[in-house]
Design a protein around this motif. Structure first.
Motif, mmCIF file in Angstrom:
data_model
loop_
_atom_site.group_PDB
_atom_site.id
_atom_site.type_symbol
_atom_site.label_atom_id
_atom_site.label_comp_id
_atom_site.label_asym_id
_atom_site.label_seq_id
_atom_site.Cartn_x
_atom_site.Cartn_y
_atom_site.Cartn_z
ATOM 1 N N ALA A 18 0.830 -1.209 0.000
ATOM 2 C CA ALA A 18 0.000 0.000 0.000
ATOM 3 C C ALA A 18 0.862 1.256 0.000
ATOM 4 C CB ALA A 18 -0.921 -0.010 1.226
ATOM 5 N N ILE A 19 2.051 1.170 0.622
ATOM 6 C CA ILE A 19 2.945 2.328 0.671
ATOM 7 C C ILE A 19 3.688 2.511 -0.649
ATOM 8 C CG2 ILE A 19 5.013 3.274 1.782
ATOM 9 C CD1 ILE A 19 4.117 1.835 4.349
ATOM 10 N N THR A 20 4.144 1.398 -1.217
ATOM 11 C CA THR A 20 4.972 1.485 -2.427
ATOM 12 C C THR A 20 4.162 1.509 -3.715
ATOM 13 O OG1 THR A 20 5.206 -0.938 -2.472
ATOM 14 C CG2 THR A 20 6.893 0.322 -1.286
ATOM 15 N N ALA A 21 2.962 0.955 -3.687
ATOM 16 C CA ALA A 21 2.119 0.926 -4.894
ATOM 17 C C ALA A 21 0.662 1.142 -4.507
ATOM 18 C CB ALA A 21 2.294 -0.399 -5.635
ATOM 19 N N PRO A 22 0.338 2.346 -4.011
ATOM 20 C CA PRO A 22 -1.030 2.610 -3.532
ATOM 21 C C PRO A 22 -2.087 2.468 -4.620
ATOM 22 C CG PRO A 22 0.235 4.653 -3.719
ATOM 23 C CD PRO A 22 1.197 3.526 -3.895
ATOM 24 N N GLU A 23 -1.712 2.694 -5.877
ATOM 25 C CA GLU A 23 -2.683 2.602 -6.960
ATOM 26 C C GLU A 23 -3.215 1.182 -7.130
ATOM 27 O OE1 GLU A 23 1.333 1.719 -8.635
ATOM 28 O OE2 GLU A 23 0.469 3.188 -7.270
ATOM 29 N N ILE A 24 -2.465 0.184 -6.605
ATOM 30 C CA ILE A 24 -2.893 -1.218 -6.681
ATOM 31 C C ILE A 24 -3.487 -1.681 -5.363
ATOM 32 C CG2 ILE A 24 -2.100 -3.606 -6.969
ATOM 33 C CD1 ILE A 24 -0.034 -2.592 -8.940
ATOM 34 N N PHE A 25 -2.768 -1.421 -4.254
ATOM 35 C CA PHE A 25 -3.142 -2.008 -2.968
ATOM 36 C C PHE A 25 -4.188 -1.196 -2.198
ATOM 37 C CE2 PHE A 25 0.804 -4.102 -3.967
ATOM 38 C CZ PHE A 25 0.649 -5.374 -3.443
ATOM 39 N N LEU A 26 -4.465 0.022 -2.629
ATOM 40 C CA LEU A 26 -5.498 0.816 -1.953
ATOM 41 C C LEU A 26 -6.775 0.906 -2.767
ATOM 42 C CD1 LEU A 26 -3.423 3.741 -0.382
ATOM 43 C CD2 LEU A 26 -4.232 1.628 0.687
ATOM 44 N N ASP A 27 -6.804 0.215 -3.888
ATOM 45 C CA ASP A 27 -8.012 0.138 -4.706
ATOM 46 C C ASP A 27 -8.576 -1.271 -4.595
ATOM 47 O OD1 ASP A 27 -9.292 -0.661 -7.489
ATOM 48 O OD2 ASP A 27 -9.488 1.517 -7.294
ATOM 49 N N GLY A 28 -9.820 -1.377 -4.162
ATOM 50 C CA GLY A 28 -10.407 -2.686 -3.872
ATOM 51 C C GLY A 28 -10.363 -3.649 -5.043
ATOM 52 N N GLU A 29 -10.778 -3.198 -6.210
ATOM 53 C CA GLU A 29 -10.813 -4.080 -7.378
ATOM 54 C C GLU A 29 -9.410 -4.481 -7.813
ATOM 55 O OE1 GLU A 29 -12.528 -4.133 -11.996
ATOM 56 O OE2 GLU A 29 -12.945 -2.426 -10.656
ATOM 57 N N HIS A 30 -8.493 -3.501 -7.837
ATOM 58 C CA HIS A 30 -7.115 -3.800 -8.225
ATOM 59 C C HIS A 30 -6.444 -4.739 -7.219
ATOM 60 C CE1 HIS A 30 -6.779 0.060 -10.894
ATOM 61 N NE2 HIS A 30 -7.404 -0.939 -11.502
ATOM 62 N N LEU A 31 -6.744 -4.516 -5.933
ATOM 63 C CA LEU A 31 -6.163 -5.379 -4.897
ATOM 64 C C LEU A 31 -6.652 -6.817 -5.063
ATOM 65 C CD1 LEU A 31 -4.548 -5.815 -2.302
ATOM 66 C CD2 LEU A 31 -6.578 -5.120 -1.003
ATOM 67 N N TRP A 32 -7.955 -6.978 -5.300
ATOM 68 C CA TRP A 32 -8.524 -8.316 -5.486
ATOM 69 C C TRP A 32 -7.889 -9.012 -6.686
ATOM 70 C CZ3 TRP A 32 -10.969 -12.328 -3.621
ATOM 71 C CH2 TRP A 32 -11.623 -13.219 -4.474
ATOM 72 N N ASN A 33 -7.772 -8.287 -7.786
ATOM 73 C CA ASN A 33 -7.168 -8.866 -8.983
ATOM 74 C C ASN A 33 -5.703 -9.210 -8.759
ATOM 75 O OD1 ASN A 33 -9.552 -8.668 -10.475
ATOM 76 N ND2 ASN A 33 -9.084 -6.598 -11.198
ATOM 77 N N ASN A 34 -4.992 -8.348 -8.008
ATOM 78 C CA ASN A 34 -3.579 -8.606 -7.747
ATOM 79 C C ASN A 34 -3.403 -9.846 -6.877
ATOM 80 O OD1 ASN A 34 -0.651 -7.574 -7.763
ATOM 81 N ND2 ASN A 34 -1.066 -7.762 -5.578
ATOM 82 N N GLU A 35 -4.249 -9.989 -5.856
ATOM 83 C CA GLU A 35 -4.123 -11.146 -4.968
ATOM 84 C C GLU A 35 -4.536 -12.432 -5.668
ATOM 85 O OE1 GLU A 35 -2.437 -10.842 -2.068
ATOM 86 O OE2 GLU A 35 -2.228 -8.900 -3.024
ATOM 87 N N LEU A 36 -5.489 -12.347 -6.607
ATOM 88 C CA LEU A 36 -5.814 -13.510 -7.426
ATOM 89 C C LEU A 36 -4.614 -13.901 -8.288
ATOM 90 C CD1 LEU A 36 -9.483 -13.136 -8.748
ATOM 91 C CD2 LEU A 36 -8.587 -14.798 -7.105
ATOM 92 N N THR A 37 -3.908 -12.879 -8.774
ATOM 93 C CA THR A 37 -2.686 -13.142 -9.546
ATOM 94 C C THR A 37 -1.638 -13.826 -8.687
ATOM 95 O OG1 THR A 37 -3.095 -11.216 -10.971
ATOM 96 C CG2 THR A 37 -0.846 -12.075 -10.900
ATOM 97 N N VAL A 38 -1.506 -13.369 -7.439
ATOM 98 C CA VAL A 38 -0.549 -13.988 -6.509
ATOM 99 C C VAL A 38 -0.892 -15.458 -6.287
ATOM 100 C CG1 VAL A 38 0.234 -14.020 -4.100
ATOM 101 C CG2 VAL A 38 0.096 -11.852 -5.341
ATOM 102 N N LEU A 39 -2.173 -15.744 -6.030
ATOM 103 C CA LEU A 39 -2.589 -17.124 -5.809
ATOM 104 C C LEU A 39 -2.418 -17.968 -7.071
ATOM 105 C CD1 LEU A 39 -5.818 -16.646 -3.654
ATOM 106 C CD2 LEU A 39 -3.606 -17.561 -2.903
ATOM 107 N N THR A 40 -2.671 -17.362 -8.225
ATOM 108 C CA THR A 40 -2.482 -18.089 -9.489
ATOM 109 C C THR A 40 -1.016 -18.434 -9.696
ATOM 110 O OG1 THR A 40 -4.383 -16.967 -10.490
ATOM 111 C CG2 THR A 40 -2.797 -17.977 -11.985
ATOM 112 N N GLN A 41 -0.135 -17.471 -9.416
ATOM 113 C CA GLN A 41 1.299 -17.717 -9.535
ATOM 114 C C GLN A 41 1.784 -18.735 -8.512
ATOM 115 O OE1 GLN A 41 2.775 -13.720 -9.056
ATOM 116 N NE2 GLN A 41 2.606 -13.237 -11.243
#
Length: 347
Positions: free
Chosen positions: A49-72
């Motif tokens: 959230a500190i280094t990439a707020p545009e991803i980790f502070l946006d609900g939809e982007h965060l959800w998509n990013n964490e799905l990517t993490v689980l997929t990887q």
């Protein structure tokens, strides 16, 4: 006059002699460690959230990013489940990455011959289980050290995969297999569902069956387990077959994600699986480990990689940091094991 040896019930009293209150303290330690791992995961999200707020502070982007993490994490996570069982028994499996590559090449070769998705799935699982059977037989009946046996299998499997594929990437055209990565259920990719299903089965197998209790008993003290009536050789073979089956499942996941089979798939995956298991609390010396801890270890390790990629850190720096994380995890583990074995003071 001979002295009879009383049988040990491994289901209620593990064969290794433990200090009084060991199991209660170990259970509490496992719970504390898992909470600590959750804390680390939350800390990583805060760093994100500190280094990439545009991803980790946006609900939809965060959800998509964490799905990517689980997929990887899905392919390495499946390998880690099998690795956890092997390590709890006191063994190691260096061949998992190469077996993933071999299974991916072999099953996509079947696909080019138009035998269909069912044959691909059967081939991947059979290749993994067969190689695991060889590993287990060499270790149990050939009396090879697990490190040497699985190292030899790693080299042989990688070479065989290269020979079968002719060092060429084999494209998979089967839409059913490719759909594991492309299709979703309730917004979650099928590869993630498969990964979590393997984790669930692994948890039940380790915590609710005699197979799991025998695995822990062998890792605690193989000779005592043998005297307690456990067929240590057969159990060891089955553990490596289980690891091989996990390699086959992981191969299908990778084939789905890349739509191809290649002898380069799974490169260094064995190190990531071992590292994730260690971070999750699985002891290198055997006898200790949890599936939940390994799951958290995989997710944390993948989340760290995700943060590295998002922040454009160089690959060499990534590897240095990962190596440091592994060292710290092993040192913490060694300290906790020594504290568990320390007999409580009676004064």
């Amino acid at each position: 006059m001979s002295t009879a040896i009383e049988p040990v019930d491994v289901h209620t009293d593990p064969p290794r002699v433990r200090p009084q209150g060991f199991w209660q303290r170990e259970g509490a330690d496992n719970a504390k460690r898992n909470l600590a791992l959750l804390g680390v995961l939350i800390l990583l999200l805060v760093i994100g959230a500190i280094t990439a707020p545009e991803i980790f502070l946006d609900g939809e982007h965060l959800w998509n990013n964490e799905l990517t993490v689980l997929t990887q994490a899905s392919s390495i996570g499946v390998l880690t489940v099998g690795m956890t069982f092997v390590m709890i028994s006191g063994g190691i499996d260096l061949s998992v990455g190469a077996l993933l590559a071999l299974a991916s090449v072999w099953c996509t070769t079947v696909a080019t011959q138009s035998y269909g998705a069912g044959s691909m799935i059967f081939t991947a699982l059979a290749v993994g289980a067969g190689a695991g059977l060889i590993n287990g037989a060499l270790i149990s009946y050939g009396r090879l050290v697990p490190f040497i046996a699985t190292l030899a299998m790693m080299l042989s499997a990688r070479g065989l995969a290269q020979s079968i594929s002719g060092s060429h990437t084999q494209i998979n055209h089967d839409t059913f297999i490719n759909g594991f990565a492309a299709d979703k259920i309730a917004g979650v990719p099928w590869v993630v569902v498969i990964f979590l299903a393997v984790v669930a089965v692994g948890w039940v197998l380790l915590n609710r069956t005699t197979f799991g209790r025998r695995t822990v008993a062998i890792g605690g003290n193989a000779e005592a387990a043998r005297l307690a009536g456990i067929n240590v050789r057969l159990q060891t073979v089955l553990l490596y077959v289980l690891s091989g089956i996990c390699c086959g499942i992981a191969a299908l996941i990778v084939v789905s994600q890349t739509t191809s089979g290649s002898n380069t798939h799974g490169d260094l995956y064995e190190l990531d699986a071992i590292a994730a298991a260690i971070i999750g609390g699985t002891a290198l010396t055997g006898g200790r480990g949890t599936i939940v801890g390994s799951l958290l270890g995989v997710v944390i390790f993948t989340q760290i990689t995700n943060l590295f990629v998002i922040n454009n850190l160089q690959l060499d720096l990534q590897r240095i940091i990962k190596g440091g994380i592994i060292v710290v995890a092993v040192l913490i583990q060694a300290f906790r094991v020594s504290s568990l074995w320390r007999k409580p003071s009676t004064s």
